[in-house]
Design an enzyme around this catalytic site. Structure first.
Site, PDB file in Angstrom:
ATOM      1  N   LYS A   1       0.834  -1.210   0.000  1.00 52.66           N
ATOM      2  CA  LYS A   1       0.000   0.000   0.000  1.00 52.66           C
ATOM      3  C   LYS A   1       0.866   1.256   0.000  1.00 52.66           C
ATOM      4  O   LYS A   1       0.555   2.232  -0.685  1.00 52.66           O
ATOM      5  CB  LYS A   1      -0.915   0.015   1.232  1.00 52.66           C
TER       6      LYS A   1
ATOM      7  N   ASP B   1      -8.149   2.135   3.606  1.00 51.80           N
ATOM      8  CA  ASP B   1      -8.609   0.805   4.009  1.00 51.80           C
ATOM      9  C   ASP B   1      -9.258   0.218   2.775  1.00 51.80           C
ATOM     10  O   ASP B   1     -10.087   0.865   2.125  1.00 51.80           O
ATOM     11  CB  ASP B   1      -9.589   0.849   5.179  1.00 51.80           C
TER      12      ASP B   1
ATOM     13  N   GLY C   1      -1.205  -8.733  -2.041  1.00 47.18           N
ATOM     14  CA  GLY C   1      -2.535  -9.125  -1.552  1.00 47.18           C
ATOM     15  C   GLY C   1      -3.252 -10.088  -2.481  1.00 47.18           C
ATOM     16  O   GLY C   1      -2.701 -11.112  -2.907  1.00 47.18           O
TER      17      GLY C   1
ATOM     18  N   LYS D   1      -1.800  -0.822 -13.627  1.00 42.25           N
ATOM     19  CA  LYS D   1      -2.746  -1.077 -12.539  1.00 42.25           C
ATOM     20  C   LYS D   1      -3.085   0.212 -11.798  1.00 42.25           C
ATOM     21  O   LYS D   1      -4.238   0.482 -11.473  1.00 42.25           O
ATOM     22  CB  LYS D   1      -2.159  -2.099 -11.561  1.00 42.25           C
TER      23      LYS D   1
END
Length: 200
Positions: free
Chosen positions: A18, A73, A161, A183
């Site tokens: 992230k 999140d 992930g 992406k």
């Protein structure tokens, strides 16, 4: 809410994937800090939604560092699994954030719920909530999402992930197979960022 442009910013995450993705979205003229610069551990995420958990993280890291903070999140929702893993996406990987384990868990649940699922279209979406939090208590949260389907096998080593099992709509490759720059221009985090970038 009008705010002066931000010159330095803390990216509020201890997830290296992230951190890398959010950093890639931010303007190059902003001085970036990470949680490791302040030796900060993550707060307990006890919200009921992506938005709530994003705010919990952003406010926690901002108050601890006295910096403006951006936190995300995000997670994967699979329709036939009642939108699981959802806000528990990271937790399915256990204490070590083992997403191989999390992906096996998804496949196991699909095997149980949908006979012959590998030959069917399993709808899914990635959702991201992004919050910018100022030390004075002001904040702004936006969300973005991208629809797609679950790959019947794990493919690709790029990203992180659940990227190796998510095929975005309109494409025939998983996020795990896509070059990062491609992406970053289509995913859920990018879409949330488009709605928040005016503050930067």
């Amino acid at each position: 809410m009008k705010s002066k442009k931000i010159s330095q910013l803390l990216i509020g995450t201890n997830n290296k994937g992230k951190l890398r993705e959010i950093k890639a979205l931010l303007p190059k003229n902003i001085k970036i800090f990470s949680t490791s610069d302040f030796n900060l551990k993550s707060p307990k995420e006890n919200g009921n939604t992506f938005r709530e958990n994003s705010l919990i993280k952003a406010s926690f890291f901002s108050k601890k560092s006295n910096q403006i903070c951006i936190s995300d999140d995000s997670g994967l929702e699979i329709k036939v699994l009642n939108n699981q893993p959802g806000i528990y996406s990271a937790r399915w990987g256990g204490k070590k954030n083992d997403f191989d384990l999390a992906i096996k868990k998804i496949f196991k649940k699909l095997n149980k719920k949908v006979p012959n699922w590998r030959n069917r279209k399993i709808n899914a979406k990635f959702i991201c909530a992004l919050t910018i939090y100022w030390p004075n208590g002001k904040y702004k949260t936006t969300t973005g999402q991208i629809e797609g389907k679950i790959s019947n096998i794990k493919v690709g080593k790029k990203g992180f992930g659940y990227d190796p099992i998510f095929i975005p709509r309109g494409f025939n490759k998983t996020f795990g197979e896509m070059p990062p720059k491609k992406k970053y221009k289509i995913d859920h985090r990018y879409k949330a960022f488009q709605r928040i970038k005016k503050f930067l």
